[in-house]
Design a protein around this motif. Structure first.
Motif, PDB file in Angstrom:
ATOM      1  N   ARG A  72       0.827  -1.211   0.000  1.00 53.52           N
ATOM      2  CA  ARG A  72       0.000   0.000   0.000  1.00 53.52           C
ATOM      3  C   ARG A  72       0.862   1.262   0.000  1.00 53.52           C
ATOM      4  N   ASN A  83       2.269   1.947  -3.484  1.00 59.55           N
ATOM      5  CA  ASN A  83       1.325   2.152  -4.582  1.00 59.55           C
ATOM      6  C   ASN A  83       1.372   3.561  -5.138  1.00 59.55           C
ATOM      7  N   ARG A  84       1.880   4.505  -4.365  1.00 55.95           N
ATOM      8  CA  ARG A  84       1.946   5.893  -4.838  1.00 55.95           C
ATOM      9  C   ARG A  84       3.056   6.090  -5.862  1.00 55.95           C
ATOM     10  N   PHE A  85       3.959   5.114  -5.972  1.00 57.25           N
ATOM     11  CA  PHE A  85       5.085   5.217  -6.890  1.00 57.25           C
ATOM     12  C   PHE A  85       4.842   4.360  -8.128  1.00 57.25           C
ATOM     13  N   SER A  86       5.569   4.654  -9.183  1.00 63.56           N
ATOM     14  CA  SER A  86       5.553   3.770 -10.347  1.00 63.56           C
ATOM     15  C   SER A  86       6.190   2.437  -9.956  1.00 63.56           C
TER      16      SER A  86
END
Length: 233
Positions: A100, A103-106
């Motif tokens: 989780r 998930n904000r990153f590529s």
């Protein structure tokens, strides 16, 4: 037993939807398409590096703990078992939170973060053998960092392959991803075993060499990230 159950389910409950020479030709074309995908080939290279790291943890590290820490006295077998129980338990507990958080990153950047954790974990493992005191604390901390590196790697790697694969060829792409594990586990144990068969200095420095090798993986991941940004928009 589990594979026997799986075979029974596949054989009895799932019907074949297509059996033709044309389907076979399409499958061959799918493999050729995948092997011409530069993004996949770059990913394969870095994925083999990661799976080689996993092989070192599972095959080389127990013997290192047995023979090269605490001034050569090594940890007792129950201690080594406890250390790897800690590693596995932390891997299970951290799986969802780490996924989780990343998930904000590529996907390529998530793998880069994993590479930094691999480097830190390997440095800590080196320290367990290089210092005569606090070896157990170093091993606990090192295996903890390597657990986070593992859970940062596994979901990001599979998701990256699914992202770059054409919908009709995801099976082919994921099978190539699985082959990386076979290659990594083919390379890892012989290399680790060779290092441990050398002098104690070489055996201990091996973990520093692994830490330094992550710089190459990070460089490849930067190239892959640029390719994915360009192709996926």
């Amino acid at each position: 037993l589990s594979f026997g159950i799986f075979f029974s389910v596949i054989y009895l409950a799932i019907a074949e939807t297509a059996r033709s020479d044309r389907q076979g030709h399409q499958a061959l074309r799918g493999w050729l398409t995948a092997l011409r995908d530069r993004r996949l080939l770059v990913y394969v290279l870095v994925n083999i590096v990661f799976t080689t790291y996993l092989a070192q943890v599972n095959s080389t590290l127990p013997l290192y703990f047995k023979n090269f820490v605490q001034s050569g006295q090594g940890f007792a077998a129950p201690v080594i078992s406890g250390l790897f129980t800690w590693h596995i338990a932390l891997t299970a507990v951290c799986q969802l939170p780490v996924a989780r958080a990343l998930n904000r990153f590529s996907r390529a950047r998530a793998l880069t973060i994993s590479a930094f954790f691999w480097a830190g974990g390997f440095v800590l493992i080196w320290a367990t053998g290089a210092t005569p005191t606090h070896s157990l604390a170093g091993a606990v901390l090192g295996l903890g960092v390597l657990a986070i590196a593992t859970v940062a790697y596994t979901p990001a790697a599979s998701s990256l392959v699914a992202d770059i694969a054409p919908e009709a060829l995801r099976g082919v792409y994921l099978s190539i991803n699985s082959l990386c594990w076979a290659v990594g586990y083919f390379i890892g144990p012989p290399v680790g075993g060779f290092a441990l068969d050398q002098s104690p200095w070489v055996a201990k420095s091996f973990w520093l060499a692994l830490a330094l090798s992550t710089s190459g993986a990070i460089t490849i991941l930067q190239i892959l990230d640029r390719q994915l940004t360009k192709s996926l928009g």
